[in-house]
Write a protein that holds these residues in place. Structure first.
Motif, PDB file in Angstrom:
ATOM      1  N   ASP A 260      61.116  50.040  42.864  1.00 15.63           N
ATOM      2  CA  ASP A 260      61.788  49.401  41.726  1.00 15.63           C
ATOM      3  C   ASP A 260      61.245  48.003  41.450  1.00 15.63           C
ATOM      4  O   ASP A 260      61.241  47.152  42.337  1.00 15.63           O
ATOM      5  N   HIS A 261      60.816  47.793  40.228  1.00 13.12           N
ATOM      6  CA  HIS A 261      60.358  46.493  39.728  1.00 13.12           C
ATOM      7  C   HIS A 261      59.165  45.937  40.500  1.00 13.12           C
ATOM      8  O   HIS A 261      58.900  44.748  40.433  1.00 13.12           O
ATOM      9  N   ASN A 262      58.445  46.758  41.243  1.00  8.94           N
ATOM     10  CA  ASN A 262      57.351  46.240  42.062  1.00  8.94           C
ATOM     11  C   ASN A 262      56.016  46.363  41.337  1.00  8.94           C
ATOM     12  O   ASN A 262      55.096  47.049  41.776  1.00  8.94           O
ATOM     13  N   ARG A 263      55.941  45.682  40.202  1.00  6.62           N
ATOM     14  CA  ARG A 263      54.721  45.638  39.396  1.00  6.62           C
ATOM     15  C   ARG A 263      54.602  44.230  38.832  1.00  6.62           C
ATOM     16  O   ARG A 263      55.585  43.637  38.412  1.00  6.62           O
ATOM     17  N   GLY A 264      53.402  43.704  38.852  1.00  8.16           N
ATOM     18  CA  GLY A 264      53.166  42.381  38.284  1.00  8.16           C
ATOM     19  C   GLY A 264      51.860  42.367  37.518  1.00  8.16           C
ATOM     20  O   GLY A 264      50.912  43.066  37.876  1.00  8.16           O
ATOM     21  N   THR A 265      51.822  41.585  36.456  1.00  7.78           N
ATOM     22  CA  THR A 265      50.609  41.436  35.652  1.00  7.78           C
ATOM     23  C   THR A 265      50.206  39.971  35.681  1.00  7.78           C
ATOM     24  O   THR A 265      51.040  39.091  35.479  1.00  7.78           O
ATOM     25  N   PHE A 266      48.936  39.730  35.959  1.00  9.87           N
ATOM     26  CA  PHE A 266      48.433  38.375  36.132  1.00  9.87           C
ATOM     27  C   PHE A 266      47.180  38.180  35.293  1.00  9.87           C
ATOM     28  O   PHE A 266      46.379  39.095  35.143  1.00  9.87           O
ATOM     29  N   VAL A 267      47.016  36.984  34.760  1.00  9.73           N
ATOM     30  CA  VAL A 267      45.839  36.648  33.961  1.00  9.73           C
ATOM     31  C   VAL A 267      45.078  35.545  34.686  1.00  9.73           C
ATOM     32  O   VAL A 267      45.662  34.541  35.081  1.00  9.73           O
ATOM     33  N   MET A 268      43.791  35.753  34.868  1.00 11.26           N
ATOM     34  CA  MET A 268      42.944  34.756  35.521  1.00 11.26           C
ATOM     35  C   MET A 268      42.539  33.725  34.470  1.00 11.26           C
ATOM     36  O   MET A 268      41.440  33.770  33.916  1.00 11.26           O
ATOM     37  N   GLN A 269      43.442  32.790  34.176  1.00  9.38           N
ATOM     38  CA  GLN A 269      43.281  31.839  33.071  1.00  9.38           C
ATOM     39  C   GLN A 269      42.012  31.002  33.150  1.00  9.38           C
ATOM     40  O   GLN A 269      41.406  30.698  32.142  1.00  9.38           O
ATOM     41  N   LYS A 270      41.624  30.600  34.347  1.00  8.89           N
ATOM     42  CA  LYS A 270      40.501  29.668  34.480  1.00  8.89           C
ATOM     43  C   LYS A 270      39.142  30.352  34.604  1.00  8.89           C
ATOM     44  O   LYS A 270      38.118  29.689  34.655  1.00  8.89           O
ATOM     45  N   LEU A 271      39.130  31.673  34.655  1.00 14.45           N
ATOM     46  CA  LEU A 271      37.874  32.390  34.872  1.00 14.45           C
ATOM     47  C   LEU A 271      37.171  32.696  33.555  1.00 14.45           C
ATOM     48  O   LEU A 271      37.724  33.346  32.679  1.00 14.45           O
ATOM     49  N   LYS A 272      35.943  32.207  33.427  1.00 15.54           N
ATOM     50  CA  LYS A 272      35.088  32.487  32.272  1.00 15.54           C
ATOM     51  C   LYS A 272      33.836  33.170  32.814  1.00 15.54           C
ATOM     52  O   LYS A 272      33.124  32.607  33.641  1.00 15.54           O
ATOM     53  N   GLN A 273      33.568  34.383  32.350  1.00 16.23           N
ATOM     54  CA  GLN A 273      32.437  35.156  32.859  1.00 16.23           C
ATOM     55  C   GLN A 273      31.319  35.242  31.829  1.00 16.23           C
ATOM     56  O   GLN A 273      31.561  35.204  30.635  1.00 16.23           O
ATOM     57  N   LYS A 274      30.098  35.394  32.328  1.00 15.52           N
ATOM     58  CA  LYS A 274      28.932  35.525  31.461  1.00 15.52           C
ATOM     59  C   LYS A 274      28.399  36.945  31.535  1.00 15.52           C
ATOM     60  O   LYS A 274      28.748  37.709  32.433  1.00 15.52           O
ATOM     61  N   THR A 275      27.523  37.291  30.613  1.00 17.35           N
ATOM     62  CA  THR A 275      26.918  38.619  30.561  1.00 17.35           C
ATOM     63  C   THR A 275      26.367  39.003  31.930  1.00 17.35           C
ATOM     64  O   THR A 275      25.717  38.199  32.591  1.00 17.35           O
ATOM     65  N   GLY A 276      26.647  40.226  32.329  1.00 18.55           N
ATOM     66  CA  GLY A 276      26.162  40.725  33.616  1.00 18.55           C
ATOM     67  C   GLY A 276      27.162  40.549  34.744  1.00 18.55           C
ATOM     68  O   GLY A 276      26.972  41.083  35.835  1.00 18.55           O
ATOM     69  N   GLY A 277      28.240  39.809  34.500  1.00 24.13           N
ATOM     70  CA  GLY A 277      29.265  39.639  35.523  1.00 24.13           C
ATOM     71  C   GLY A 277      29.995  40.947  35.786  1.00 24.13           C
ATOM     72  O   GLY A 277      30.027  41.838  34.940  1.00 24.13           O
ATOM     73  N   PHE A 278      30.575  41.073  36.960  1.00 23.27           N
ATOM     74  CA  PHE A 278      31.291  42.300  37.319  1.00 23.27           C
ATOM     75  C   PHE A 278      32.358  41.978  38.355  1.00 23.27           C
ATOM     76  O   PHE A 278      32.382  40.890  38.936  1.00 23.27           O
ATOM     77  N   ALA A 279      33.244  42.936  38.579  1.00 25.33           N
ATOM     78  CA  ALA A 279      34.306  42.795  39.580  1.00 25.33           C
ATOM     79  C   ALA A 279      34.206  43.944  40.574  1.00 25.33           C
ATOM     80  O   ALA A 279      33.720  45.026  40.237  1.00 25.33           O
ATOM     81  N   LYS A 280      34.666  43.701  41.815  1.00 26.55           N
ATOM     82  CA  LYS A 280      34.708  44.750  42.837  1.00 26.55           C
ATOM     83  C   LYS A 280      36.016  44.635  43.606  1.00 26.55           C
ATOM     84  O   LYS A 280      36.483  43.538  43.893  1.00 26.55           O
ATOM     85  N   ILE A 281      36.575  45.782  43.948  1.00 25.83           N
ATOM     86  CA  ILE A 281      37.829  45.844  44.702  1.00 25.83           C
ATOM     87  C   ILE A 281      37.499  46.029  46.182  1.00 25.83           C
ATOM     88  O   ILE A 281      36.530  46.703  46.533  1.00 25.83           O
ATOM     89  N   PHE A 282      38.325  45.432  47.052  1.00 24.12           N
ATOM     90  CA  PHE A 282      38.065  45.488  48.487  1.00 24.12           C
ATOM     91  C   PHE A 282      39.348  45.648  49.293  1.00 24.12           C
ATOM     92  O   PHE A 282      40.451  45.404  48.808  1.00 24.12           O
ATOM     93  N   VAL A 283      39.163  46.047  50.549  1.00 15.31           N
ATOM     94  CA  VAL A 283      40.212  46.034  51.570  1.00 15.31           C
ATOM     95  C   VAL A 283      39.695  45.149  52.687  1.00 15.31           C
ATOM     96  O   VAL A 283      38.553  45.312  53.129  1.00 15.31           O
ATOM     97  N   GLU A 284      40.516  44.205  53.144  1.00 16.42           N
ATOM     98  CA  GLU A 284      40.143  43.394  54.303  1.00 16.42           C
ATOM     99  C   GLU A 284      41.270  43.466  55.321  1.00 16.42           C
ATOM    100  O   GLU A 284      42.424  43.223  55.003  1.00 16.42           O
ATOM    101  N   GLN A 285      40.890  43.831  56.536  1.00 11.69           N
ATOM    102  CA  GLN A 285      41.846  43.921  57.637  1.00 11.69           C
ATOM    103  C   GLN A 285      41.488  42.850  58.653  1.00 11.69           C
ATOM    104  O   GLN A 285      40.319  42.602  58.912  1.00 11.69           O
ATOM    105  N   PHE A 286      42.503  42.211  59.236  1.00 13.25           N
ATOM    106  CA  PHE A 286      42.266  41.090  60.140  1.00 13.25           C
ATOM    107  C   PHE A 286      42.482  41.417  61.611  1.00 13.25           C
ATOM    108  O   PHE A 286      42.038  40.668  62.479  1.00 13.25           O
TER     109      PHE A 286
END
Length: 193
Positions: free
Chosen positions: A138-164
């Motif tokens: 219940d209600h466990n969803r959030g939407t966030f905007v990366m306000q300060k991020l400006k990307q240029k042509t060729g930029g990309f994103a990748k998802i990861f898992v990090e375990q400590f």
């Protein structure tokens, strides 16, 4: 069992279960898909076995995180956003907010974190949802905007898992909503960061 064309890096082609990952100790593994500028991408990471630090001599700040890194055209990391096992959201290791203020439930075995990334040139939009046993908490969803991020042509994103620490098992699956679709509509958001 769900099928997947998404794999953890270094696991592809090793077996029919290459979308599954076992980690021992501290390790960071990326998903094998790069999310190009101008695309919308959704995937699920399921926690099949949750790590813990009960064998550690000191209490760790995080036992695991799941997140997204934004890179420039040369692969250099620009910024990182992630969610911790306590369902708190961080940008560049600074706490921003809980996933939601309405229901503060952390992850556990059977939890599924769903990322939807609208990778725009300016201010990428990220929606994170927390499911358990196939149903959204219940209600466990959030939407966030990366306000300060400006990307240029060729930029990309990748998802990861990090375990400590400890032992953990994870699985990655395509989410039915979308996969690397070109965006054509404007973005509406609940929270701006």
């Amino acid at each position: 069992q769900r099928s997947s064309d998404i794999f953890f890096e270094g696991q592809k082609g090793s077996s029919s279960t290459s979308n599954h990952l076992r980690l021992v100790g501290h390790k960071k593994i990326f998903i094998d898909k790069a999310i190009a500028l101008g695309t919308r991408f959704t995937l699920s990471i399921e926690i099949e076995e949750a790590p813990n630090d009960s064998q550690e001599k000191r209490r760790l700040f995080h036992t695991m995180i799941i997140g997204v890194t934004f890179h420039d055209a040369h692969g250099k990391e620009q910024t990182t956003m992630y969610i911790s096992e306590r369902c708190c959201v961080f940008i560049d290791d600074k706490h921003v907010a809980p996933l939601t203020y309405n229901n503060l439930k952390g992850t556990d075995v059977g939890s599924e974190i769903v990322f939807t990334i609208e990778n725009t040139t300016e201010c990428p939009n990220i929606e994170i949802s927390h499911y358990r046993n196939g149903r959204m908490i219940d209600h466990n969803r959030g939407t966030f905007v990366m306000q300060k991020l400006k990307q240029k042509t060729g930029g990309f994103a990748k998802i990861f898992v990090e375990q400590f620490c400890g032992f953990g098992e994870y699985a990655v699956f395509e989410h039915p909503e979308s996969n690397l679709k070109q965006m054509s509509t404007s973005i509406r958001t609940k929270e701006n960061i």
